[in-house]
Design an enzyme around this catalytic site. Structure first.
Site, short mmCIF file in Angstrom:
data_model
loop_
_atom_site.label_atom_id
_atom_site.label_comp_id
_atom_site.label_asym_id
_atom_site.label_seq_id
_atom_site.Cartn_x
_atom_site.Cartn_y
_atom_site.Cartn_z
N ASN A 113 0.85 -1.38 0.02
CA ASN A 113 -0.05 -0.05 0.01
C ASN A 113 0.95 1.19 0.00
O ASN A 113 1.97 1.30 0.42
CB ASN A 113 -1.07 -0.05 1.08
CG ASN A 113 -1.90 -1.20 1.08
OD1 ASN A 113 -2.08 -1.73 -0.06
ND2 ASN A 113 -2.65 -1.37 1.97
N VAL A 114 0.35 2.13 -0.69
CA VAL A 114 0.95 3.46 -0.63
C VAL A 114 0.43 4.61 0.07
O VAL A 114 0.70 5.90 -0.02
CB VAL A 114 1.08 3.79 -2.20
CG1 VAL A 114 1.89 2.99 -3.18
CG2 VAL A 114 -0.42 3.78 -2.79
N HIS A 130 6.06 -0.53 -2.52
CA HIS A 130 5.66 0.21 -3.82
C HIS A 130 5.92 1.78 -3.33
O HIS A 130 4.98 2.56 -4.08
CB HIS A 130 4.21 -0.20 -4.06
CG HIS A 130 4.34 -1.55 -4.71
ND1 HIS A 130 3.09 -2.07 -4.89
CD2 HIS A 130 5.12 -2.46 -4.99
CE1 HIS A 130 3.12 -3.43 -5.27
NE2 HIS A 130 4.66 -3.68 -5.16
N GLY A 198 -5.36 -9.17 2.51
CA GLY A 198 -5.90 -8.33 1.68
C GLY A 198 -5.24 -8.06 0.24
O GLY A 198 -5.15 -7.02 -0.28
N THR A 199 -4.57 -8.86 -0.10
CA THR A 199 -3.85 -8.73 -1.30
C THR A 199 -4.11 -10.17 -2.53
O THR A 199 -4.49 -11.17 -2.11
CB THR A 199 -2.07 -8.66 -1.26
OG1 THR A 199 -1.94 -8.86 -2.61
CG2 THR A 199 -1.83 -10.10 -0.38
N ASN A 224 -8.67 -12.95 3.83
CA ASN A 224 -9.16 -12.17 2.33
C ASN A 224 -10.78 -12.66 2.34
O ASN A 224 -11.00 -13.55 2.56
CB ASN A 224 -8.32 -12.64 1.38
CG ASN A 224 -8.56 -11.72 -0.05
OD1 ASN A 224 -9.68 -11.36 -0.26
ND2 ASN A 224 -7.34 -11.19 -0.48
N PRO A 225 -11.57 -11.53 2.03
CA PRO A 225 -12.81 -12.03 1.85
C PRO A 225 -13.08 -12.92 0.69
O PRO A 225 -13.99 -13.71 0.51
CB PRO A 225 -13.74 -10.94 1.75
CG PRO A 225 -12.82 -9.82 1.67
CD PRO A 225 -11.42 -10.28 1.84
#
Ligand code: NAD
Length: 257
Positions: A113-114, A130, A198-199, A224-225
């Site tokens: 995440n950025v 990133h 979450g990736t 993760n969903p």
């Protein structure tokens, strides 16, 4: 059906017993804060634009003003939202590991995440694979911009050398910062537990890190969903949102549940 209580309890016991914990996060952990992932359809002002085209050096050179304004909008958005319960739970896992005798070297959060939301939630041991979108550098020579850049500029400001400034992110097709990637690979190989949260596990080289952990003998837990490219290979898949599952794990660690 979301992760069972038995699975949550089992993973909490892994966290309690592990010596070296790595958490790898992606855009999904910030979704509950209101930051869209790149796979979400862009809406409003940016409907119809393709992030995969704008988040490239070629996209920036083709239309610096467009790309600058898109990042300006994203920088504003991340400044207006708050870290969510998932970010906070991850920061609390770091705080616990710092209290252990084994020391803080044994916890690392590696993020794609950025948005800097992990740091705003209190995480300090963060490797930004990133980069981030809140600081800037020179497009030509990499000079860091130390001054604060105002919002709502129509065109990228210039570096002291006269070249355009750009956000400090890694664009598609660019190499990751070598020192950060090397540190992330090292902790992935050495950890005994990795949480992957979450990736989509599609963007390389981040997507290889869980496999480095598995090869080193670590357990890899995916949160993760939705199922991803990694799910089949993960030691345990905890289905659910980061902002729900991460605090549940912390509560199990506290023995509340
Ligand atoms: P991705 O968009 O490829 O995948 C997001 C993943 O998050 C999906 O697997 C989805 O199922 C999952 N997800 C959705 N909601 C979730 C929730 N509430 N809890 C947990 N998981 C959830 O994201 P990626 O794998 O990070 O790769 C995309 C690239 O886009 C990265 O390089 C990243 O730098 C960049 N990006 C970053 C941000 C940010 O900083 N917030 C936002 C958009 C894109």
């Amino acid at each position: 059906m979301d992760a069972s209580q038995a699975d949550l309890k089992k993973v909490a016991s892994y966290i309690k017993e592990c010596q070296r914990l790595v958490i790898l996060t992606g855009a999904g952990v910030s979704k509950e804060s209101g930051i869209p992932t790149f796979r979400d359809k862009m809406t409003g002002l940016w409907e119809g634009y393709d992030p995969a085209k704008m988040a490239t050096p070629e996209g920036f050179l083709k239309d610096p003003s467009l790309v600058w304004r898109w990042y300006d909008w994203r920088r504003k958005l991340v400044g207006e939202v708050q870290p969510n319960a998932g970010h906070v739970a991850m920061a609390s896992l770091e705080a616990r590991s710092s209290a252990l005798e084994s020391g803080p070297d044994h916890f690392t959060l590696v993020t794609q995440n950025v948005d800097r939301l992990h740091q705003r939630a209190g995480s300090t041991r963060v490797l930004e694979l990133h980069g981030n979108i809140v600081t800037f550098r020179c497009f030509e020579r990499g000079h860091q911009a130390h001054e604060s850049i105002p919002f709502d500029l129509e065109f990228p400001p210039l570096c002291r050398c006269g070249a355009l400034l750009r956000p400090n992110v890694v664009w598609f097709g660019e190499a990751l910062p070598a020192a950060v990637l090397s540190a992330a690979s090292q902790v992935a190989r050495q950890c005994d537990l990795m949480l992957v949260v979450g990736t989509s596990a599609l963007v390389q080289p981040a997507a290889s890190l869980p496999y480095m952990a598995l090869e080193g003998g670590a357990k890899v837990i995916e949160i993760n969903p939705n199922e991803t490219a990694l799910t089949e290979d993960a030691t345990t898949f905890l289905k659910g949102a980061s902002g729900v599952v991460m605090p549940q794990l912390v509560r199990f660690l506290d023995g509340v549940n």
